[in-house]
Motif scaffolding. Structure first.
Motif, PDB file in Angstrom:
ATOM      1  N   ALA A 144     -12.471   7.155  -7.943  1.00  0.00           N
ATOM      2  CA  ALA A 144     -11.435   6.763  -8.734  1.00  0.00           C
ATOM      3  C   ALA A 144     -11.762   5.942  -9.886  1.00  0.00           C
ATOM      4  O   ALA A 144     -11.083   6.079 -11.054  1.00  0.00           O
ATOM      5  CB  ALA A 144     -10.359   6.087  -7.817  1.00  0.00           C
ATOM      6  N   GLY A 145     -12.630   4.909  -9.593  1.00  0.00           N
ATOM      7  CA  GLY A 145     -13.168   4.155 -10.864  1.00  0.00           C
ATOM      8  C   GLY A 145     -13.801   4.897 -11.834  1.00  0.00           C
ATOM      9  O   GLY A 145     -13.424   4.662 -12.936  1.00  0.00           O
ATOM     10  N   LEU A 192      -6.632   0.912  -6.259  1.00  0.00           N
ATOM     11  CA  LEU A 192      -5.873  -0.094  -5.534  1.00  0.00           C
ATOM     12  C   LEU A 192      -5.496  -0.002  -4.045  1.00  0.00           C
ATOM     13  O   LEU A 192      -5.990  -0.883  -3.065  1.00  0.00           O
ATOM     14  CB  LEU A 192      -4.680  -0.688  -6.333  1.00  0.00           C
ATOM     15  CG  LEU A 192      -4.758  -1.299  -7.833  1.00  0.00           C
ATOM     16  CD1 LEU A 192      -3.383  -1.488  -8.447  1.00  0.00           C
ATOM     17  CD2 LEU A 192      -5.743  -2.380  -7.636  1.00  0.00           C
ATOM     18  N   VAL A 193      -5.348   1.297  -3.789  1.00  0.00           N
ATOM     19  CA  VAL A 193      -5.071   1.734  -2.382  1.00  0.00           C
ATOM     20  C   VAL A 193      -6.172   1.706  -1.599  1.00  0.00           C
ATOM     21  O   VAL A 193      -6.297   1.050  -0.591  1.00  0.00           O
ATOM     22  CB  VAL A 193      -4.399   3.008  -2.308  1.00  0.00           C
ATOM     23  CG1 VAL A 193      -4.259   3.649  -0.951  1.00  0.00           C
ATOM     24  CG2 VAL A 193      -3.215   3.166  -2.898  1.00  0.00           C
ATOM     25  N   GLU A 194      -7.592   2.207  -2.360  1.00  0.00           N
ATOM     26  CA  GLU A 194      -8.746   2.257  -1.510  1.00  0.00           C
ATOM     27  C   GLU A 194      -9.285   0.801  -1.317  1.00  0.00           C
ATOM     28  O   GLU A 194      -9.848   0.531  -0.194  1.00  0.00           O
ATOM     29  CB  GLU A 194      -9.737   3.196  -2.407  1.00  0.00           C
ATOM     30  CG  GLU A 194      -9.440   4.509  -2.341  1.00  0.00           C
ATOM     31  CD  GLU A 194      -9.279   5.313  -1.113  1.00  0.00           C
ATOM     32  OE1 GLU A 194      -9.651   4.742  -0.160  1.00  0.00           O
ATOM     33  OE2 GLU A 194      -8.624   6.336  -1.257  1.00  0.00           O
ATOM     34  N   ILE A 195      -9.022  -0.098  -2.166  1.00  0.00           N
ATOM     35  CA  ILE A 195      -9.608  -1.354  -1.988  1.00  0.00           C
ATOM     36  C   ILE A 195      -8.680  -2.118  -0.860  1.00  0.00           C
ATOM     37  O   ILE A 195      -9.341  -2.878   0.043  1.00  0.00           O
ATOM     38  CB  ILE A 195      -9.192  -2.467  -3.197  1.00  0.00           C
ATOM     39  CG1 ILE A 195     -10.314  -1.938  -4.415  1.00  0.00           C
ATOM     40  CG2 ILE A 195      -9.463  -3.742  -3.027  1.00  0.00           C
ATOM     41  CD1 ILE A 195     -10.155  -2.454  -5.663  1.00  0.00           C
ATOM     42  N   LEU A 215       0.858  -1.285   0.014  1.00  0.00           N
ATOM     43  CA  LEU A 215       0.016  -0.030   0.081  1.00  0.00           C
ATOM     44  C   LEU A 215       0.616   1.224  -0.166  1.00  0.00           C
ATOM     45  O   LEU A 215       0.506   2.249  -0.689  1.00  0.00           O
ATOM     46  CB  LEU A 215      -0.980   0.135   1.061  1.00  0.00           C
ATOM     47  CG  LEU A 215      -1.849  -1.036   1.231  1.00  0.00           C
ATOM     48  CD1 LEU A 215      -2.997  -0.943   2.463  1.00  0.00           C
ATOM     49  CD2 LEU A 215      -2.854  -0.973   0.002  1.00  0.00           C
ATOM     50  N   ILE A 216       1.781   1.249   0.758  1.00  0.00           N
ATOM     51  CA  ILE A 216       2.899   2.154   0.517  1.00  0.00           C
ATOM     52  C   ILE A 216       3.546   2.625  -0.670  1.00  0.00           C
ATOM     53  O   ILE A 216       3.207   3.666  -1.078  1.00  0.00           O
ATOM     54  CB  ILE A 216       4.320   2.160   1.639  1.00  0.00           C
ATOM     55  CG1 ILE A 216       3.754   1.999   3.035  1.00  0.00           C
ATOM     56  CG2 ILE A 216       5.224   3.081   1.411  1.00  0.00           C
ATOM     57  CD1 ILE A 216       4.729   1.780   4.003  1.00  0.00           C
ATOM     58  N   LEU A 217       3.795   1.530  -1.437  1.00  0.00           N
ATOM     59  CA  LEU A 217       4.221   1.553  -2.886  1.00  0.00           C
ATOM     60  C   LEU A 217       3.137   2.178  -3.816  1.00  0.00           C
ATOM     61  O   LEU A 217       3.571   2.989  -4.495  1.00  0.00           O
ATOM     62  CB  LEU A 217       5.009   0.283  -3.449  1.00  0.00           C
ATOM     63  CG  LEU A 217       6.083  -0.394  -2.570  1.00  0.00           C
ATOM     64  CD1 LEU A 217       6.570  -1.582  -3.186  1.00  0.00           C
ATOM     65  CD2 LEU A 217       7.286   0.879  -2.854  1.00  0.00           C
ATOM     66  N   LEU A 218       2.167   1.631  -3.542  1.00  0.00           N
ATOM     67  CA  LEU A 218       0.963   2.013  -4.573  1.00  0.00           C
ATOM     68  C   LEU A 218       0.628   3.646  -4.277  1.00  0.00           C
ATOM     69  O   LEU A 218       0.427   4.395  -5.340  1.00  0.00           O
ATOM     70  CB  LEU A 218      -0.287   1.304  -4.246  1.00  0.00           C
ATOM     71  CG  LEU A 218      -0.277  -0.133  -4.779  1.00  0.00           C
ATOM     72  CD1 LEU A 218      -1.584  -1.044  -4.240  1.00  0.00           C
ATOM     73  CD2 LEU A 218      -0.406  -0.081  -6.265  1.00  0.00           C
TER      74      LEU A 218
END
Length: 235
Positions: free
Chosen positions: A187-188, A139-142, A84-87
C-alpha cells in the motif's frame, strides 16, 4: 509422490492461478510497470509496451467496482474498532469509485469516447481516488498490526513456559501479521506510484521510480494471489 504426480500438482496450481482474472491483471501490471521503468518516460518500444498493456488491463477491470461496492455494504468482523471500520469503508468507497471511473478512461483511451480533455480529467480524479484508497489501506493495516501485536503479546505471556511456535493459535496470528506487513508495504508503494502518475512531485518521483515501485508492488500482488499448495496426506 512420484515426479509425475508432483509435476501434475504444480501444473494444476499454475492453471488454478492463471484462471483468476485478478492474477492475469497483476501479471499484466508487472509488465506495464517494468516497461515504465525501462522507458523512463521516453518514447520507444518500452513505452509502447507500457501503454498497450495499461489499456489491455482495463478490460480485466470492467464492472470490477461491484466487488468493493459489495464490501462497502457488507457487515464488518465483530469487535472491529469504529475508526478501522470507517477507514475500511472509505477504502472500499474510494476504490469502487476509481474502478467505476476507470471504465470511462478505457472508453476514452480506446477511442470510443472522443473527448480527450474530459478523459484526462476523469483519469486524474480516478487516480486521486486510488491514492486515497491506498492511504486508507495503509492506515487500516497499521491499526490491524497494532491489534495483532497486542493479542500476540498476551498470548506469549500465557505460553511463557512452552514453545510458542508449536501453538497453532500463535502461528496463525504470526502468519496474519506477516501477511498484513506485506500488504502495508504494498500500500505504501502504491501511494508513491499514484504520486508519480499524477505528477504531484515530478522532481522527486520520476517515471523510472514510479515504474520501479509499481513493478515491486505488482510482484507482491502476484505473490499474494498464489494458491496454497496441497498438504501431503499423512501415511
Amino acid at each position: 509422490m512420484s515426479t509425475l504426480d508432483v509435476a501434475r500438482a504444480e501444473l494444476a496450481l499454475g492453471v488454478l492461478y492463471l484462471n483468476k482474472a485478478e492474477a492475469r491483471d497483476k501479471i499484466c501490471r508487472t509488465i506495464q510497470y517494468g516497461a515504465k521503468f525501462l522507458s523512463d518516460g521516453q518514447p520507444g518500444t518500452a513505452q509502447n509496451v507500457e501503454k498497450s498493456t495499461s489499456l489491455a488491463r482495463k478490460v480485466f477491470r470492467l464492472f470490477k467496482f461491484i466487488n468493493d461496492l459489495h464490501a462497502l455494504i457488507s457487515p464488518n468482523a465483530p469487535g472491529t474498532p469504529l475508526p478501522l471500520i470507517l477507514l475500511g469503508k472509505s477504502k472500499n468507497a474510494l476504490l469502487s469509485t476509481y474502478l467505476f471511473l476507470d471504465q470511462f478512461v478505457w472508453l476514452g483511451r480506446s477511442g470510443i469516447y472522443k473527448n480527450k480533455e474530459r478523459t484526462e480529467l476523469i483519469f486524474r480524479i480516478s487516480f486521486y481516488c486510488w491514492m486515497g484508497s491506498s492511504i486508507c489501506t495503509t492506515l487500516v493495516e497499521i491499526g490491524e498490526l497494532g491489534r495483532l501485536s497486542s493479542s500476540m503479546k498476551k498470548l506469549e505471556k500465557e505460553l511463557k513456559n512452552t514453545d510458542k511456535y508449536k501453538n497453532e493459535q500463535y502461528r496463525s496470528k504470526l502468519q496474519k501479521s506477516n501477511e498484513r506487513s506485506l500488504s502495508l508495504i504494498k500500500a505504501g508503494m502504491d501511494i508513491v506510484v499514484a504520486v508519480g502518475l499524477l505528477q504531484l512531485a515530478p522532481k522527486k518521483v520520476t517515471p523510472r521510480e514510479t515504474g520501479a515501485f509499481g513493478f515491486v508492488s505488482s510482484l507482491i500482488s502476484c505473490y499474494q494471489l498464489l494458491p496454497s499448495p496441497p498438504k501431503d496426506k499423512a501415511s
